[in-house]
Design a protein around this motif. Structure first.
Motif, PDB file in Angstrom:
ATOM      1  N   ARG A   7       1.825  -8.822  -7.746  1.00 28.44           N
ATOM      2  CA  ARG A   7       1.751  -7.561  -7.020  1.00 28.44           C
ATOM      3  C   ARG A   7       0.523  -7.586  -6.118  1.00 28.44           C
ATOM      4  NH1 ARG A   7       4.062  -2.691  -7.121  1.00 28.44           N
ATOM      5  NH2 ARG A   7       2.858  -0.864  -6.564  1.00 28.44           N
ATOM      6  N   LEU A   8       0.727  -7.417  -4.826  1.00 29.56           N
ATOM      7  CA  LEU A   8      -0.354  -7.489  -3.855  1.00 29.56           C
ATOM      8  C   LEU A   8      -1.182  -6.214  -3.922  1.00 29.56           C
ATOM      9  CD1 LEU A   8      -1.539  -9.190  -1.512  1.00 29.56           C
ATOM     10  CD2 LEU A   8      -0.190  -7.760   0.029  1.00 29.56           C
ATOM     11  N   LEU A   9      -2.465  -6.345  -4.273  1.00 34.06           N
ATOM     12  CA  LEU A   9      -3.334  -5.190  -4.402  1.00 34.06           C
ATOM     13  C   LEU A   9      -4.428  -5.173  -3.347  1.00 34.06           C
ATOM     14  CD1 LEU A   9      -3.775  -5.194  -8.292  1.00 34.06           C
ATOM     15  CD2 LEU A   9      -2.231  -3.793  -6.941  1.00 34.06           C
ATOM     16  N   VAL A  10      -4.801  -6.316  -2.817  1.00 36.93           N
ATOM     17  CA  VAL A  10      -5.870  -6.405  -1.831  1.00 36.93           C
ATOM     18  C   VAL A  10      -5.311  -7.082  -0.592  1.00 36.93           C
ATOM     19  CG1 VAL A  10      -8.183  -7.274  -1.364  1.00 36.93           C
ATOM     20  CG2 VAL A  10      -7.577  -6.562  -3.682  1.00 36.93           C
ATOM     21  N   VAL A  11      -5.533  -6.486   0.588  1.00 36.94           N
ATOM     22  CA  VAL A  11      -4.927  -6.982   1.813  1.00 36.94           C
ATOM     23  C   VAL A  11      -5.450  -8.355   2.176  1.00 36.94           C
ATOM     24  CG1 VAL A  11      -4.603  -6.575   4.261  1.00 36.94           C
ATOM     25  CG2 VAL A  11      -4.494  -4.665   2.670  1.00 36.94           C
ATOM     26  N   GLY A  12      -6.768  -8.537   2.318  1.00 34.53           N
ATOM     27  CA  GLY A  12      -7.336  -9.838   2.643  1.00 34.53           C
ATOM     28  C   GLY A  12      -6.670 -10.444   3.865  1.00 34.53           C
ATOM     29  N   ALA A  13      -6.068 -11.622   3.699  1.00 32.04           N
ATOM     30  CA  ALA A  13      -5.415 -12.331   4.806  1.00 32.04           C
ATOM     31  C   ALA A  13      -3.917 -12.042   4.849  1.00 32.04           C
ATOM     32  CB  ALA A  13      -5.660 -13.820   4.665  1.00 32.04           C
ATOM     33  N   ALA A  14      -3.506 -10.891   4.349  1.00 35.52           N
ATOM     34  CA  ALA A  14      -2.071 -10.612   4.201  1.00 35.52           C
ATOM     35  C   ALA A  14      -1.325 -10.547   5.518  1.00 35.52           C
ATOM     36  CB  ALA A  14      -1.872  -9.305   3.440  1.00 35.52           C
ATOM     37  N   GLU A  15      -2.003 -10.178   6.602  1.00 34.74           N
ATOM     38  CA  GLU A  15      -1.304  -9.982   7.871  1.00 34.74           C
ATOM     39  C   GLU A  15      -0.548 -11.230   8.322  1.00 34.74           C
ATOM     40  OE1 GLU A  15      -3.796  -8.485  10.920  1.00 34.74           O
ATOM     41  OE2 GLU A  15      -4.240  -6.609   9.869  1.00 34.74           O
ATOM     42  N   ILE A  52      -7.267 -25.938  -7.212  1.00 35.01           N
ATOM     43  CA  ILE A  52      -6.098 -25.361  -7.885  1.00 35.01           C
ATOM     44  C   ILE A  52      -6.551 -24.163  -8.707  1.00 35.01           C
ATOM     45  CG2 ILE A  52      -4.307 -25.766  -9.617  1.00 35.01           C
ATOM     46  CD1 ILE A  52      -4.171 -28.635  -8.707  1.00 35.01           C
ATOM     47  N   TYR A  53      -5.777 -23.076  -8.629  1.00 36.28           N
ATOM     48  CA  TYR A  53      -6.134 -21.868  -9.379  1.00 36.28           C
ATOM     49  C   TYR A  53      -6.391 -22.183 -10.854  1.00 36.28           C
ATOM     50  CZ  TYR A  53      -4.543 -19.005  -5.436  1.00 36.28           C
ATOM     51  OH  TYR A  53      -4.391 -18.424  -4.205  1.00 36.28           O
ATOM     52  N   GLY A  54      -7.509 -21.689 -11.355  1.00 38.36           N
ATOM     53  CA  GLY A  54      -7.820 -21.841 -12.768  1.00 38.36           C
ATOM     54  C   GLY A  54      -8.487 -23.141 -13.136  1.00 38.36           C
ATOM     55  N   PHE A  55      -8.649 -24.048 -12.163  1.00 41.96           N
ATOM     56  CA  PHE A  55      -9.298 -25.333 -12.425  1.00 41.96           C
ATOM     57  C   PHE A  55     -10.598 -25.414 -11.624  1.00 41.96           C
ATOM     58  CE2 PHE A  55      -5.016 -26.119 -13.691  1.00 41.96           C
ATOM     59  CZ  PHE A  55      -5.080 -27.075 -14.682  1.00 41.96           C
ATOM     60  N   HIS A  56     -11.542 -26.159 -12.140  1.00 40.78           N
ATOM     61  CA  HIS A  56     -12.792 -26.487 -11.431  1.00 40.78           C
ATOM     62  C   HIS A  56     -13.637 -25.254 -11.105  1.00 40.78           C
ATOM     63  CE1 HIS A  56     -10.826 -30.289 -11.248  1.00 40.78           C
ATOM     64  NE2 HIS A  56      -9.957 -29.927 -10.316  1.00 40.78           N
ATOM     65  N   GLN A  57     -13.253 -24.092 -11.598  1.00 46.08           N
ATOM     66  CA  GLN A  57     -14.056 -22.867 -11.477  1.00 46.08           C
ATOM     67  C   GLN A  57     -14.313 -22.437 -10.036  1.00 46.08           C
ATOM     68  OE1 GLN A  57     -14.639 -21.244 -14.367  1.00 46.08           O
ATOM     69  NE2 GLN A  57     -13.442 -22.924 -15.183  1.00 46.08           N
ATOM     70  N   SER A  59     -11.469 -21.386  -7.538  1.00 45.13           N
ATOM     71  CA  SER A  59     -10.525 -20.267  -7.417  1.00 45.13           C
ATOM     72  C   SER A  59     -10.069 -19.885  -8.813  1.00 45.13           C
ATOM     73  CB  SER A  59      -9.319 -20.661  -6.553  1.00 45.13           C
ATOM     74  OG  SER A  59      -9.728 -20.871  -5.215  1.00 45.13           O
ATOM     75  N   GLN A  60     -10.346 -18.658  -9.193  1.00 40.01           N
ATOM     76  CA  GLN A  60     -10.041 -18.216 -10.544  1.00 40.01           C
ATOM     77  C   GLN A  60      -8.530 -18.098 -10.766  1.00 40.01           C
ATOM     78  OE1 GLN A  60     -12.545 -17.925 -12.890  1.00 40.01           O
ATOM     79  NE2 GLN A  60     -13.687 -18.840 -11.204  1.00 40.01           N
ATOM     80  N   GLY A  61      -8.109 -18.212 -12.020  1.00 37.29           N
ATOM     81  CA  GLY A  61      -6.695 -18.189 -12.352  1.00 37.29           C
ATOM     82  C   GLY A  61      -6.145 -16.792 -12.557  1.00 37.29           C
ATOM     83  N   ALA A  62      -4.965 -16.719 -13.212  1.00 39.04           N
ATOM     84  CA  ALA A  62      -4.222 -15.460 -13.314  1.00 39.04           C
ATOM     85  C   ALA A  62      -4.444 -14.727 -14.626  1.00 39.04           C
ATOM     86  CB  ALA A  62      -2.726 -15.733 -13.133  1.00 39.04           C
ATOM     87  N   MET A  63      -5.258 -15.261 -15.518  1.00 38.94           N
ATOM     88  CA  MET A  63      -5.494 -14.575 -16.793  1.00 38.94           C
ATOM     89  C   MET A  63      -6.565 -13.500 -16.596  1.00 38.94           C
ATOM     90  SD  MET A  63      -5.128 -17.459 -19.740  1.00 38.94           S
ATOM     91  CE  MET A  63      -3.558 -18.257 -20.035  1.00 38.94           C
ATOM     92  N   ALA A  64      -6.224 -12.507 -15.790  1.00 37.86           N
ATOM     93  CA  ALA A  64      -7.156 -11.432 -15.445  1.00 37.86           C
ATOM     94  C   ALA A  64      -6.357 -10.220 -14.984  1.00 37.86           C
ATOM     95  CB  ALA A  64      -8.095 -11.893 -14.331  1.00 37.86           C
ATOM     96  N   PRO A  70      -7.584 -16.588  -1.979  1.00 43.32           N
ATOM     97  CA  PRO A  70      -8.500 -16.944  -0.890  1.00 43.32           C
ATOM     98  C   PRO A  70      -7.786 -16.994   0.458  1.00 43.32           C
ATOM     99  CG  PRO A  70      -8.768 -18.418  -2.767  1.00 43.32           C
ATOM    100  CD  PRO A  70      -7.522 -17.625  -3.021  1.00 43.32           C
ATOM    101  N   ALA A  71      -8.563 -16.961   1.527  1.00 43.53           N
ATOM    102  CA  ALA A  71      -8.003 -16.925   2.887  1.00 43.53           C
ATOM    103  C   ALA A  71      -7.126 -18.135   3.168  1.00 43.53           C
ATOM    104  CB  ALA A  71      -9.136 -16.831   3.912  1.00 43.53           C
ATOM    105  N   ASN A  72      -7.437 -19.285   2.585  1.00 43.64           N
ATOM    106  CA  ASN A  72      -6.655 -20.501   2.831  1.00 43.64           C
ATOM    107  C   ASN A  72      -5.435 -20.631   1.923  1.00 43.64           C
ATOM    108  OD1 ASN A  72      -8.164 -21.429   4.936  1.00 43.64           O
ATOM    109  ND2 ASN A  72      -9.181 -23.073   3.821  1.00 43.64           N
ATOM    110  N   SER A  73      -5.218 -19.678   1.052  1.00 41.84           N
ATOM    111  CA  SER A  73      -4.101 -19.783   0.114  1.00 41.84           C
ATOM    112  C   SER A  73      -2.763 -19.709   0.837  1.00 41.84           C
ATOM    113  CB  SER A  73      -4.186 -18.677  -0.941  1.00 41.84           C
ATOM    114  OG  SER A  73      -4.103 -17.400  -0.333  1.00 41.84           O
ATOM    115  N   ILE A  74      -1.722 -20.235   0.194  1.00 44.83           N
ATOM    116  CA  ILE A  74      -0.366 -20.221   0.753  1.00 44.83           C
ATOM    117  C   ILE A  74       0.453 -19.252  -0.094  1.00 44.83           C
ATOM    118  CG2 ILE A  74       1.655 -21.594   1.342  1.00 44.83           C
ATOM    119  CD1 ILE A  74      -0.171 -24.058   1.382  1.00 44.83           C
ATOM    120  N   ASN A  75       0.851 -18.143   0.511  1.00 40.86           N
ATOM    121  CA  ASN A  75       1.452 -17.051  -0.245  1.00 40.86           C
ATOM    122  C   ASN A  75       2.878 -16.756   0.217  1.00 40.86           C
ATOM    123  OD1 ASN A  75      -1.185 -16.592  -1.456  1.00 40.86           O
ATOM    124  ND2 ASN A  75      -1.759 -15.749   0.529  1.00 40.86           N
ATOM    125  N   HIS A  76       3.693 -16.339  -0.735  1.00 42.84           N
ATOM    126  CA  HIS A  76       5.101 -16.066  -0.449  1.00 42.84           C
ATOM    127  C   HIS A  76       5.498 -14.718  -1.035  1.00 42.84           C
ATOM    128  CE1 HIS A  76       5.685 -20.294   0.748  1.00 42.84           C
ATOM    129  NE2 HIS A  76       4.892 -20.567  -0.265  1.00 42.84           N
TER     130      HIS A  76
END
Length: 285
Positions: A7-15, A52-57, A59-64, A70-76
């Motif tokens: 569920r998209l809650l923050v606009v960020g790079a959504a445009e 990768i989300y949740g790895f290497h600290q 980009s945080q993962g989804a357990m939140a 992030p701005a460079n993410s690929i979203n669908h």
């Protein structure tokens, strides 16, 4: 995976993705740097920073409660008609699709998929769309083979109850299968595949192994001249995965074996580790 991821809650790079507040969204596993050699050549899934989300600290993962893309993410965008517990299967299904794409399946091929966990079942469903001559699923558990049939397998075999290599040869005039996709992560399945394949066959490896695996490389070269393909993540496969789920191409009620409340997270993790009792386990907040 759980509902907040979608569920998209923050606009960020959504445009740039034509998204609106309240849309359901899934983000690909990797956030590419878009500057390394692999990103610039189109192989963003092999990006060198490998964020990768949740790895290497990084980009945080989804357990939140909330998740930041992030701005460079690929979203669908995901249709709101797809329940969150089904949308949680988009990521593994996209990986399965990538493995099937690597196999370059042809109409006359006999295709064998080893392993009927979440990835293997997704591979069966994706391979069904390629319409091979025969689609065969292997697993050590009969109840998972029943699900594989519902995903589109023509034939199922339990290697603990039959000589799967001999059976495949019987079905192919003693040639062997044309494509073998390995999705078990067990060393014996690698050796099995090399012996099961016909000459000039294709072996796709899409597993993570707990230890090194030994095989006779003479089979790969001098005996059969096999094509070996490794698979990682799921470049350009998310739209297809979303479409397959939206169009009911998979028996999701059978694949998602457990839907648990967030409070039972430890039970869910235990079930994942007991693959004999589960396929896909989803937490519902």
């Amino acid at each position: 995976q759980s509902a907040p991821q979608f569920r998209l809650l923050v606009v960020g790079a959504a445009e740039k993705y034509s998204l609106q507040m309240g849309d359901h969204v899934v983000s690909e596993q990797i956030v590419p740097c878009r500057a390394c050699r692999f990103c610039l050549r189109g192989g963003y899934h092999m990006c060198v920073p490998h964020d990768i989300y949740g790895f290497h600290q990084h980009s945080q993962g989804a357990m939140a409660t909330y998740m930041k893309y992030p701005a460079n993410s690929i979203n669908h965008k995901v249709s709101k008609e797809i329940p969150a517990w089904q949308a949680a299967f988009i990521e593994p299904l996209s990986c399965s699709i990538h493995a099937v794409e690597l196999a370059n399946i042809q109409f006359n091929d006999v295709v064998v998929i080893a392993g009927c966990g979440p990835l293997g079942l997704g591979m069966v469903a994706a391979a069904r769309d390629k319409n091979p001559a025969k689609l065969i699923a292997l697993d050590m558990l009969d109840w998972k083979l029943d699900v594989a049939r519902q995903c589109g397998a023509d034939i199922v075999m339990n290697p603990s109850k039959c000589d799967a290599i001999a059976e495949i040869r019987k079905l192919t005039d003693n040639y062997g299968c044309d494509v073998y996709i390995e999705a078990t992560g067990h060393p014996s399945a690698v050796v099995q595949g090399l012996h099961m394949l016909a000459k000039l066959g294709t072996f796709v490896e899409y597993s993570v192994f707990g230890k090194e695996t030994t095989a006779d490389w003479t089979i790969i070269s001098d005996m059969k001249e096999l094509t070996i393909r490794g698979g990682h993540l799921s470049p350009n496969c998310y739209p297809k995965a979303i479409s397959m789920i939206a169009n009911n191409k998979l028996p999701m009620e059978k694949i998602v074996t457990h839907k648990l409340p967030l409070e039972e997270v430890h039970k869910g993790l235990d079930l994942v580790n007991k693959s004999s009792e589960s396929i896909k386990v989803v937490l519902i907040p």
